[in-house]
Design a protein around this motif. Structure first.
Motif, PDB file in Angstrom:
ATOM      1  N   ALA A  71       0.843  -1.195   0.000  1.00  0.00           N
ATOM      2  CA  ALA A  71       0.000   0.000   0.000  1.00  0.00           C
ATOM      3  C   ALA A  71       0.883   1.252   0.000  1.00  0.00           C
ATOM      4  CB  ALA A  71      -0.907  -0.004   1.223  1.00  0.00           C
ATOM      5  N   ASN A  72       0.357   2.338  -0.542  1.00  0.00           N
ATOM      6  CA  ASN A  72       1.140   3.570  -0.629  1.00  0.00           C
ATOM      7  C   ASN A  72       1.614   4.055   0.739  1.00  0.00           C
ATOM      8  OD1 ASN A  72       1.016   3.664  -3.379  1.00  0.00           O
ATOM      9  ND2 ASN A  72      -0.559   5.242  -3.489  1.00  0.00           N
ATOM     10  N   GLN A  73       0.777   3.954   1.757  1.00  0.00           N
ATOM     11  CA  GLN A  73       1.179   4.390   3.099  1.00  0.00           C
ATOM     12  C   GLN A  73       2.360   3.549   3.602  1.00  0.00           C
ATOM     13  OE1 GLN A  73       0.062   7.087   4.805  1.00  0.00           O
ATOM     14  NE2 GLN A  73       1.703   6.638   6.230  1.00  0.00           N
ATOM     15  N   ALA A  74       2.295   2.242   3.364  1.00  0.00           N
ATOM     16  CA  ALA A  74       3.391   1.365   3.772  1.00  0.00           C
ATOM     17  C   ALA A  74       4.657   1.687   2.968  1.00  0.00           C
ATOM     18  CB  ALA A  74       2.995  -0.094   3.585  1.00  0.00           C
ATOM     19  N   LEU A  75       4.498   1.967   1.688  1.00  0.00           N
ATOM     20  CA  LEU A  75       5.652   2.310   0.856  1.00  0.00           C
ATOM     21  C   LEU A  75       6.313   3.597   1.349  1.00  0.00           C
ATOM     22  CD1 LEU A  75       7.515   1.792  -1.482  1.00  0.00           C
ATOM     23  CD2 LEU A  75       5.794   2.753  -3.020  1.00  0.00           C
ATOM     24  N   LEU A  76       5.522   4.581   1.730  1.00  0.00           N
ATOM     25  CA  LEU A  76       6.085   5.805   2.302  1.00  0.00           C
ATOM     26  C   LEU A  76       6.871   5.507   3.565  1.00  0.00           C
ATOM     27  CD1 LEU A  76       3.166   8.345   1.861  1.00  0.00           C
ATOM     28  CD2 LEU A  76       5.420   8.451   0.787  1.00  0.00           C
ATOM     29  N   ASP A  77       6.336   4.615   4.375  1.00  0.00           N
ATOM     30  CA  ASP A  77       7.022   4.229   5.602  1.00  0.00           C
ATOM     31  C   ASP A  77       8.335   3.518   5.284  1.00  0.00           C
ATOM     32  OD1 ASP A  77       7.148   4.285   8.374  1.00  0.00           O
ATOM     33  OD2 ASP A  77       6.114   2.369   8.603  1.00  0.00           O
ATOM     34  N   ILE A  78       8.307   2.626   4.312  1.00  0.00           N
ATOM     35  CA  ILE A  78       9.516   1.909   3.894  1.00  0.00           C
ATOM     36  C   ILE A  78      10.575   2.891   3.386  1.00  0.00           C
ATOM     37  CG2 ILE A  78      10.467   0.331   2.150  1.00  0.00           C
ATOM     38  CD1 ILE A  78       7.768  -1.210   2.348  1.00  0.00           C
ATOM     39  N   LEU A  79      10.162   3.796   2.515  1.00  0.00           N
ATOM     40  CA  LEU A  79      11.112   4.731   1.922  1.00  0.00           C
ATOM     41  C   LEU A  79      11.672   5.713   2.951  1.00  0.00           C
ATOM     42  CD1 LEU A  79       9.251   5.465  -1.417  1.00  0.00           C
ATOM     43  CD2 LEU A  79      11.266   4.023  -1.099  1.00  0.00           C
ATOM     44  N   SER A  80      10.856   6.131   3.890  1.00  0.00           N
ATOM     45  CA  SER A  80      11.335   7.097   4.879  1.00  0.00           C
ATOM     46  C   SER A  80      12.187   6.437   5.958  1.00  0.00           C
ATOM     47  CB  SER A  80      10.168   7.851   5.513  1.00  0.00           C
ATOM     48  OG  SER A  80       9.341   6.982   6.242  1.00  0.00           O
ATOM     49  N   ASN A  81      12.093   5.110   6.094  1.00  0.00           N
ATOM     50  CA  ASN A  81      12.877   4.392   7.102  1.00  0.00           C
ATOM     51  C   ASN A  81      13.826   3.382   6.463  1.00  0.00           C
ATOM     52  OD1 ASN A  81      11.719   5.425   9.642  1.00  0.00           O
ATOM     53  ND2 ASN A  81       9.843   4.538   8.834  1.00  0.00           N
ATOM     54  N   GLY A  82      14.191   3.614   5.226  1.00  0.00           N
ATOM     55  CA  GLY A  82      15.009   2.668   4.476  1.00  0.00           C
ATOM     56  C   GLY A  82      16.346   2.329   5.105  1.00  0.00           C
ATOM     57  N   ASN A  83      16.886   3.244   5.891  1.00  0.00           N
ATOM     58  CA  ASN A  83      18.176   2.972   6.537  1.00  0.00           C
ATOM     59  C   ASN A  83      18.003   2.406   7.946  1.00  0.00           C
ATOM     60  OD1 ASN A  83      17.185   5.310   7.600  1.00  0.00           O
ATOM     61  ND2 ASN A  83      19.117   6.416   7.566  1.00  0.00           N
ATOM     62  N   MET A  84      16.770   2.053   8.305  1.00  0.00           N
ATOM     63  CA  MET A  84      16.486   1.456   9.614  1.00  0.00           C
ATOM     64  C   MET A  84      15.773   0.113   9.393  1.00  0.00           C
ATOM     65  SD  MET A  84      15.202   4.722  11.756  1.00  0.00           S
ATOM     66  CE  MET A  84      15.142   6.146  10.701  1.00  0.00           C
ATOM     67  N   PRO A  85      16.549  -0.955   9.192  1.00  0.00           N
ATOM     68  CA  PRO A  85      15.964  -2.247   8.810  1.00  0.00           C
ATOM     69  C   PRO A  85      14.928  -2.792   9.788  1.00  0.00           C
ATOM     70  CG  PRO A  85      18.366  -2.391   9.021  1.00  0.00           C
ATOM     71  CD  PRO A  85      17.986  -0.993   9.289  1.00  0.00           C
ATOM     72  N   LEU A  86      15.075  -2.498  11.061  1.00  0.00           N
ATOM     73  CA  LEU A  86      14.106  -3.022  12.026  1.00  0.00           C
ATOM     74  C   LEU A  86      12.724  -2.404  11.825  1.00  0.00           C
ATOM     75  CD1 LEU A  86      16.349  -3.124  15.225  1.00  0.00           C
ATOM     76  CD2 LEU A  86      15.648  -5.041  13.779  1.00  0.00           C
ATOM     77  N   ARG A  87      12.666  -1.169  11.387  1.00  0.00           N
ATOM     78  CA  ARG A  87      11.378  -0.522  11.128  1.00  0.00           C
ATOM     79  C   ARG A  87      10.753  -1.005   9.827  1.00  0.00           C
ATOM     80  NH1 ARG A  87      11.779   5.761  12.959  1.00  0.00           N
ATOM     81  NH2 ARG A  87      12.068   5.348  15.165  1.00  0.00           N
ATOM     82  N   VAL A  88      11.586  -1.358   8.867  1.00  0.00           N
ATOM     83  CA  VAL A  88      11.094  -1.802   7.561  1.00  0.00           C
ATOM     84  C   VAL A  88      10.732  -3.281   7.579  1.00  0.00           C
ATOM     85  CG1 VAL A  88      11.768  -2.053   5.134  1.00  0.00           C
ATOM     86  CG2 VAL A  88      12.430  -0.014   6.395  1.00  0.00           C
ATOM     87  N   ALA A  89      11.273  -4.029   8.513  1.00  0.00           N
ATOM     88  CA  ALA A  89      11.092  -5.481   8.555  1.00  0.00           C
ATOM     89  C   ALA A  89       9.628  -5.900   8.596  1.00  0.00           C
ATOM     90  CB  ALA A  89      11.843  -6.070   9.754  1.00  0.00           C
ATOM     91  N   GLU A  90       8.759  -5.090   9.178  1.00  0.00           N
ATOM     92  CA  GLU A  90       7.352  -5.477   9.274  1.00  0.00           C
ATOM     93  C   GLU A  90       6.663  -5.585   7.912  1.00  0.00           C
ATOM     94  OE1 GLU A  90       4.392  -2.235  10.498  1.00  0.00           O
ATOM     95  OE2 GLU A  90       6.309  -1.460  11.258  1.00  0.00           O
ATOM     96  N   TYR A  91       7.236  -4.982   6.886  1.00  0.00           N
ATOM     97  CA  TYR A  91       6.640  -5.013   5.550  1.00  0.00           C
ATOM     98  C   TYR A  91       7.223  -6.093   4.644  1.00  0.00           C
ATOM     99  CZ  TYR A  91       5.062  -0.465   7.138  1.00  0.00           C
ATOM    100  OH  TYR A  91       4.498   0.552   7.872  1.00  0.00           O
ATOM    101  N   LEU A  92       8.197  -6.832   5.122  1.00  0.00           N
ATOM    102  CA  LEU A  92       8.876  -7.819   4.273  1.00  0.00           C
ATOM    103  C   LEU A  92       7.927  -8.866   3.709  1.00  0.00           C
ATOM    104  CD1 LEU A  92      12.226  -8.331   6.171  1.00  0.00           C
ATOM    105  CD2 LEU A  92      11.858  -7.181   3.995  1.00  0.00           C
ATOM    106  N   GLY A  93       6.975  -9.296   4.508  1.00  0.00           N
ATOM    107  CA  GLY A  93       6.019 -10.291   4.037  1.00  0.00           C
ATOM    108  C   GLY A  93       5.170  -9.791   2.883  1.00  0.00           C
TER     109      GLY A  93
END
Length: 116
Positions: A71-93
């Motif tokens: 989803a776009n909201q999740a993508l924004l979260d991924i892109l804004s936290n791209g250098n913080m793998p623990l924050r992005v990990a929730e979207y890996l699935g």
């Protein structure tokens, strides 16, 4: 620049909200001179910012097609936290089939991620 446009819009909206919060008379608030023009300008600017944001997200999806599954909201979260793998990990699935999460541990090679 789109971010400056949004900042200006956000400040305009905040000033507008402070101004209208100073009165409890709805008719006075709605009928104030220039009110309609201000709201139309804000609405138009929001549409412009939203269009620019969607174009930016589309560029990222074209560069990495797996982002189409997010989803776009999740993508924004991924892109804004791209250098913080623990924050992005929730979207890996959502991005990668067969990976539910990653567990990070520090080892002799540095930080290592194990997929599950």
């Amino acid at each position: 620049d789109d971010s400056k446009r949004f900042e200006l819009l956000d400040n305009t909206w905040k000033e507008f909200m402070v101004e209208v919060s100073q009165s409890s008379h709805i008719v006075e608030i709605c009928c104030a001179e220039g009110r309609e023009d201000t709201l139309l300008m804000i609405s138009s600017s929001i549409e412009t910012c939203e269009k620019a944001l969607n174009e930016y997200l589309e560029q990222k999806k074209k560069a990495f097609p797996r982002f189409y599954f997010v989803a776009n909201q999740a993508l924004l979260d991924i892109l804004s936290n791209g250098n913080m793998p623990l924050r992005v990990a929730e979207y890996l699935g959502d991005v990668f089939d067969g990976i539910k999460t990653l567990h990070f541990q520090d080892g002799s090679l540095g930080r290592v991620a194990l997929g599950h």
